[in-house]
Structure formats: structure tokens, C-alpha cells
Design a protein around this motif. Structure first.
Motif, PDB file in Angstrom:
ATOM      1  N   MET A   1      88.497 142.250  45.643  1.00 27.70           N
ATOM      2  CA  MET A   1      87.713 142.402  46.878  1.00 27.70           C
ATOM      3  C   MET A   1      88.589 142.588  48.122  1.00 27.70           C
ATOM      4  SD  MET A   1      84.454 142.327  46.034  1.00 27.70           S
ATOM      5  CE  MET A   1      83.545 141.947  47.491  1.00 27.70           C
ATOM      6  N   GLU A   2      89.922 142.619  47.952  1.00 24.53           N
ATOM      7  CA  GLU A   2      90.794 142.735  49.129  1.00 24.53           C
ATOM      8  C   GLU A   2      90.525 144.021  49.912  1.00 24.53           C
ATOM      9  OE1 GLU A   2      92.801 140.197  46.089  1.00 24.53           O
ATOM     10  OE2 GLU A   2      92.040 142.257  46.036  1.00 24.53           O
ATOM     11  N   SER A   3      90.266 145.117  49.203  1.00 20.78           N
ATOM     12  CA  SER A   3      90.087 146.406  49.876  1.00 20.78           C
ATOM     13  C   SER A   3      88.848 146.390  50.774  1.00 20.78           C
ATOM     14  CB  SER A   3      89.985 147.540  48.847  1.00 20.78           C
ATOM     15  OG  SER A   3      88.953 147.299  47.919  1.00 20.78           O
ATOM     16  N   TYR A   4      87.790 145.743  50.313  1.00 17.99           N
ATOM     17  CA  TYR A   4      86.548 145.694  51.091  1.00 17.99           C
ATOM     18  C   TYR A   4      86.671 144.754  52.290  1.00 17.99           C
ATOM     19  CZ  TYR A   4      84.578 148.210  47.168  1.00 17.99           C
ATOM     20  OH  TYR A   4      84.330 149.166  46.197  1.00 17.99           O
ATOM     21  N   ILE A   5      87.350 143.639  52.094  1.00 16.83           N
ATOM     22  CA  ILE A   5      87.551 142.706  53.203  1.00 16.83           C
ATOM     23  C   ILE A   5      88.504 143.309  54.232  1.00 16.83           C
ATOM     24  CG2 ILE A   5      88.380 140.413  53.858  1.00 16.83           C
ATOM     25  CD1 ILE A   5      87.505 139.417  51.090  1.00 16.83           C
ATOM     26  N   LEU A   6      89.555 143.995  53.757  1.00 16.61           N
ATOM     27  CA  LEU A   6      90.490 144.643  54.671  1.00 16.61           C
ATOM     28  C   LEU A   6      89.762 145.663  55.540  1.00 16.61           C
ATOM     29  CD1 LEU A   6      93.376 145.223  55.693  1.00 16.61           C
ATOM     30  CD2 LEU A   6      93.621 146.852  53.808  1.00 16.61           C
ATOM     31  N   TYR A   7      88.906 146.473  54.922  1.00 16.83           N
ATOM     32  CA  TYR A   7      88.144 147.477  55.667  1.00 16.83           C
ATOM     33  C   TYR A   7      87.216 146.797  56.684  1.00 16.83           C
ATOM     34  CZ  TYR A   7      84.766 151.191  56.612  1.00 16.83           C
ATOM     35  OH  TYR A   7      83.945 152.100  57.225  1.00 16.83           O
ATOM     36  N   TYR A   8      86.553 145.753  56.257  1.00 18.99           N
ATOM     37  CA  TYR A   8      85.636 145.014  57.147  1.00 18.99           C
ATOM     38  C   TYR A   8      86.378 144.514  58.391  1.00 18.99           C
ATOM     39  CZ  TYR A   8      82.641 141.150  58.719  1.00 18.99           C
ATOM     40  OH  TYR A   8      81.888 140.285  59.478  1.00 18.99           O
ATOM     41  N   LEU A   9      87.545 143.895  58.182  1.00 16.21           N
ATOM     42  CA  LEU A   9      88.315 143.358  59.306  1.00 16.21           C
ATOM     43  C   LEU A   9      88.918 144.464  60.158  1.00 16.21           C
ATOM     44  CD1 LEU A   9      90.084 140.382  57.486  1.00 16.21           C
ATOM     45  CD2 LEU A   9      88.226 140.242  59.165  1.00 16.21           C
TER      46      LEU A   9
ATOM     47  N   LEU B   1      86.049 137.808  36.374  1.00 19.40           N
ATOM     48  CA  LEU B   1      84.780 137.342  36.929  1.00 19.40           C
ATOM     49  C   LEU B   1      84.967 136.129  37.832  1.00 19.40           C
ATOM     50  CD1 LEU B   1      82.389 137.731  33.854  1.00 19.40           C
ATOM     51  CD2 LEU B   1      82.240 138.976  36.023  1.00 19.40           C
ATOM     52  N   ARG B   2      85.828 135.209  37.412  1.00 17.92           N
ATOM     53  CA  ARG B   2      86.054 134.006  38.228  1.00 17.92           C
ATOM     54  C   ARG B   2      86.733 134.360  39.556  1.00 17.92           C
ATOM     55  NH1 ARG B   2      87.807 130.220  33.101  1.00 17.92           N
ATOM     56  NH2 ARG B   2      85.684 129.505  32.582  1.00 17.92           N
ATOM     57  N   CYS B   3      87.681 135.276  39.494  1.00 16.24           N
ATOM     58  CA  CYS B   3      88.343 135.721  40.728  1.00 16.24           C
ATOM     59  C   CYS B   3      87.370 136.472  41.632  1.00 16.24           C
ATOM     60  CB  CYS B   3      89.547 136.607  40.400  1.00 16.24           C
ATOM     61  SG  CYS B   3      90.952 135.723  39.703  1.00 16.24           S
ATOM     62  N   LEU B   4      86.531 137.317  41.024  1.00 19.41           N
ATOM     63  CA  LEU B   4      85.516 138.058  41.787  1.00 19.41           C
ATOM     64  C   LEU B   4      84.541 137.105  42.469  1.00 19.41           C
ATOM     65  CD1 LEU B   4      84.553 141.139  39.583  1.00 19.41           C
ATOM     66  CD2 LEU B   4      85.324 141.207  41.956  1.00 19.41           C
ATOM     67  N   LEU B   5      84.141 136.071  41.758  1.00 22.26           N
ATOM     68  CA  LEU B   5      83.216 135.103  42.336  1.00 22.26           C
ATOM     69  C   LEU B   5      83.848 134.398  43.532  1.00 22.26           C
ATOM     70  CD1 LEU B   5      80.546 133.577  42.289  1.00 22.26           C
ATOM     71  CD2 LEU B   5      81.556 131.998  40.622  1.00 22.26           C
ATOM     72  N   ALA B   6      85.084 133.956  43.371  1.00 23.19           N
ATOM     73  CA  ALA B   6      85.767 133.267  44.467  1.00 23.19           C
ATOM     74  C   ALA B   6      85.944 134.195  45.672  1.00 23.19           C
ATOM     75  CB  ALA B   6      87.127 132.752  43.995  1.00 23.19           C
ATOM     76  N   SER B   7      86.308 135.453  45.428  1.00 19.98           N
ATOM     77  CA  SER B   7      86.511 136.408  46.518  1.00 19.98           C
ATOM     78  C   SER B   7      85.189 136.771  47.191  1.00 19.98           C
ATOM     79  CB  SER B   7      87.191 137.675  45.992  1.00 19.98           C
ATOM     80  OG  SER B   7      88.494 137.382  45.529  1.00 19.98           O
TER      81      SER B   7
ATOM     82  N   PHE C   1      96.611 141.044  54.596  1.00 20.52           N
ATOM     83  CA  PHE C   1      95.391 140.791  53.837  1.00 20.52           C
ATOM     84  C   PHE C   1      94.779 139.446  54.227  1.00 20.52           C
ATOM     85  CE2 PHE C   1      97.783 143.485  50.723  1.00 20.52           C
ATOM     86  CZ  PHE C   1      96.938 144.587  50.792  1.00 20.52           C
ATOM     87  N   TYR C   2      93.483 139.361  54.030  1.00 21.37           N
ATOM     88  CA  TYR C   2      92.762 138.118  54.260  1.00 21.37           C
ATOM     89  C   TYR C   2      93.212 137.098  53.222  1.00 21.37           C
ATOM     90  CZ  TYR C   2      88.655 135.127  55.133  1.00 21.37           C
ATOM     91  OH  TYR C   2      87.810 134.083  55.445  1.00 21.37           O
ATOM     92  N   GLY C   3      93.701 135.962  53.694  1.00 22.39           N
ATOM     93  CA  GLY C   3      94.397 135.033  52.812  1.00 22.39           C
ATOM     94  C   GLY C   3      93.528 134.106  51.978  1.00 22.39           C
ATOM     95  N   LYS C   4      92.199 134.239  52.059  1.00 19.55           N
ATOM     96  CA  LYS C   4      91.324 133.323  51.324  1.00 19.55           C
ATOM     97  C   LYS C   4      90.810 133.918  50.018  1.00 19.55           C
ATOM     98  CE  LYS C   4      89.846 130.564  55.290  1.00 19.55           C
ATOM     99  NZ  LYS C   4      88.679 130.017  56.040  1.00 19.55           N
ATOM    100  N   THR C   5      91.534 134.869  49.468  1.00 20.08           N
ATOM    101  CA  THR C   5      91.209 135.385  48.138  1.00 20.08           C
ATOM    102  C   THR C   5      92.453 135.261  47.260  1.00 20.08           C
ATOM    103  OG1 THR C   5      91.870 137.669  48.620  1.00 20.08           O
ATOM    104  CG2 THR C   5      89.583 137.064  49.095  1.00 20.08           C
TER     105      THR C   5
END
Length: 288
Positions: A221-229, A268-274, A213-217
Motif C-alpha cells: 500500500m506504500e504507492s497509494y499512501i505516497l500518492y495520497y500524501l 494478507l496480514r501486511c495488507l491488513l495492517a497497511s 514513505f509513510y512510516g506506519k506500514t
């Protein structure tokens, strides 16, 4: 050889159920890595006592809570460094395997589809939904920027969230209300976004990637970033409904965050950061 990563936090009951489902349904050589994400109780010790002398189970206790992505990355890296795994399955500690030929089904799917990342049919015991695929299309940069604005607005108006949960009667989840049903007419789909409760990474991915997984979250949002990468690196991402699991959903967060209002604000705070991390990633790719 197949590896499993289970990210554990606080609730030993469901982690034990998840481990039991693996031990019961996966034949052949395997390793199960339980990653304790700095649980503030003795739940990891309870799990260790439950599986005394079981050499197939390894334990990693992290010194602090590093979130979903990096907690799972720690377990993935441990397997990658110490074993030669054909598959690494990363699953939540409230996901149960249901088929006694799980491993052979993965081998069959890999032969047919040569996947880098696979998602099974995930049946939610919380609401009776089938959670895969999560989405057919990913966010664009414009979508993410609009999403960020909405999240910021909600956080500024979080007193409305408080009123919502103050006035709303919260019903206790009745997991017994649903009987898992799997539709055999569903077909394998590729190029889809997979639900974040369980991923299977094949040797095509494992041999090339240091992290799953992308380590900056921290969370979301991990599923969307994983798919993107994955698409950027040309990995085949598939949903295969011949493989089935059940998901009890949000067990750890429900226990660790009792207040629905606090949970909503935390989300919400986690979503914003991700979302910020995803925007930063996309913008950097545009510059490269």
C-alpha cells in the motif's frame, strides 16, 4: 549529484546486479546506499567483498527488519543528511537500469515537468507487463473499509488458501521468457499512482520531506499512501516512459518465504495492517 537507495534482504545476487546496472549507466557524481534490512545471513558481507574500495557505495545494516517503508526511509535520510542530492532514486534490489544516460534523462524530465516524484517505464521480467502507471485513481475511505472487510474474511478462511496452493501446480518463473520492449509511443502522464518498485524523488521533495514513505506500514500500500500524501502537499507526480528499467519482481520475498501458502497469508496480514494505517491517516485528516 544523484543518490540511490537499495533495500537489501537475503539475496545478494540481484542486489549486485542492481548496483552494477547503476555503476554502468549513471555518469557523474553519485552515491549508492545499500540498506540491509537485518538479513539472517552473510549476504551483506558478500556484497561488500564484491565492491571492495568502491567509495561510491555506502552500507547501512539495520538491527531488525523494519519493513519496506522504514528500511527505505533509513537510506533516504542518510543521503539527505550527508549529501546534497538533486535526485534520490529509491529502487528495489531486483530493478535494473537499462539506459546509459539515466541521469541526464532525469534532468531533462525535471526541466519539462518539474516533478516531485517520478516513475519510469517498468518492464516486468516475471510476466512481460509494463507496470507503470499502477493505477489512475486512489482508494476512497469507503474503498479501504470494504477492502479491509475482504482481507479479514480471507484471513478467517485461510484454510481455503492452503487448499488452493496444495492443489495448484506452481510453475517456476522463467525470466528468460521475456525480452524487454519499451513502447516509444507512450506519453508522459501526471497525477497517476506509480508502481512501488522504483521512485525518483527530486530536490523539490528532498528539501522538504524528512521521509520518502509513510512510516506506519511494514509492506504493501506504500504507492497509494505516497500518492495520497503527495497530492495533499501539492507535489507533481508523473510517469515518464522516456526512462526505462526492468524488474525481476518479488525476488526477496520468493526466497525468504518458500511456501506459497505462507507467502499468501503473510501478504494478507501486511495488507491488513497497511490498510488500517491508511484508514487511520484519512480519518485523522478529516478531523484536522
Amino acid at each position: 549529484m544523484i543518490g540511490f537507495v537499495i533495500l537489501h534482504y537475503i539475496t545478494s545476487e540481484y542486489t549486485i546486479k542492481t548496483i552494477d546496472s547503476i555503476l554502468e549507466n549513471v555518469k557523474g557524481e553519485k552515491v549508492i546506499v545499500v540498506v540491509d534490512n537485518a538479513s539472517p545471513n552473510n549476504s551483506l558481507d558478500d556484497i561488500k567483498k564484491h565492491y571492495t574500495n568502491n567509495k561510491e557505495i555506502k552500507y547501512l545494516k539495520l538491527p531488525k527488519n523494519v519493513g519496506f517503508a522504514n528500511g527505505n526511509n533509513a537510506g533516504y535520510q542518510f543521503i539527505r543528511e550527508h549529501y546534497t542530492a538533486e535526485f534520490i532514486t529509491v529502487l528495489n534490489n531486483d530493478v535494473l537500469l537499462t539506459q546509459n544516460n539515466f541521469y541526464s534523462l532525469l534532468e531533462e524530465s525535471y526541466e519539462k515537468n518539474h516533478f516531485g516524484i517520478l516513475g519510469p517505464d517498468v518492464f516486468s521480467m516475471r510476466d512481460g507487463r509494463h507496470q507503470n502507471p499502477e493505477a489512475l485513481n486512489n482508494f476512497t475511505l469507503a474503498d479501504l473499509e470494504a477492502k479491509r472487510k475482504k482481507i479479514k474474511l480471507k484471513l478467517r478462511l485461510k484454510f481455503l488458501i492452503f487448499l488452493k496452493w496444495k492443489l495448484k501446480k506452481v510453475k517456476k518463473v522463467n525470466y528468460k521468457a521475456y525480452e524487454p520492449t519499451f513502447d516509444k509511443r507512450k506519453v508522459t502522464q501526471d497525477d497517476v499512482i506509480l508502481h512501488g518498485s522504483i521512485y525518483v524523488f527530486s530536490k523539490d521533495f528532498i528539501l522538504n520531506e524528512d521521509e520518502c514513505f509513510y512510516g506506519k506500514t511494514f509492506m504493501y500500500m506504500e504507492s497509494y499512501i505516497l500518492y495520497y500524501l503527495a497530492k495533499k502537499k501539492n507535489y507533481n507526480v508523473i510517469y515518464d516512459p522516456s526512462i526505462e528499467v526492468i524488474h525481476y519482481e518479488d525476488v526477496s520475498t520468493d526466497i525468504s518465504v518458500k511456501s506459497k501458502y505462507k507467502k499468501a497469508v503473510f501478504t494478507l496480514r501486511c495488507l491488513l495492517a497497511s490498510t488500517n494505517s491508511f484508514i487511520e491517516l484519512m480519518r485523522q485528516d478529516e478531523l484536522d
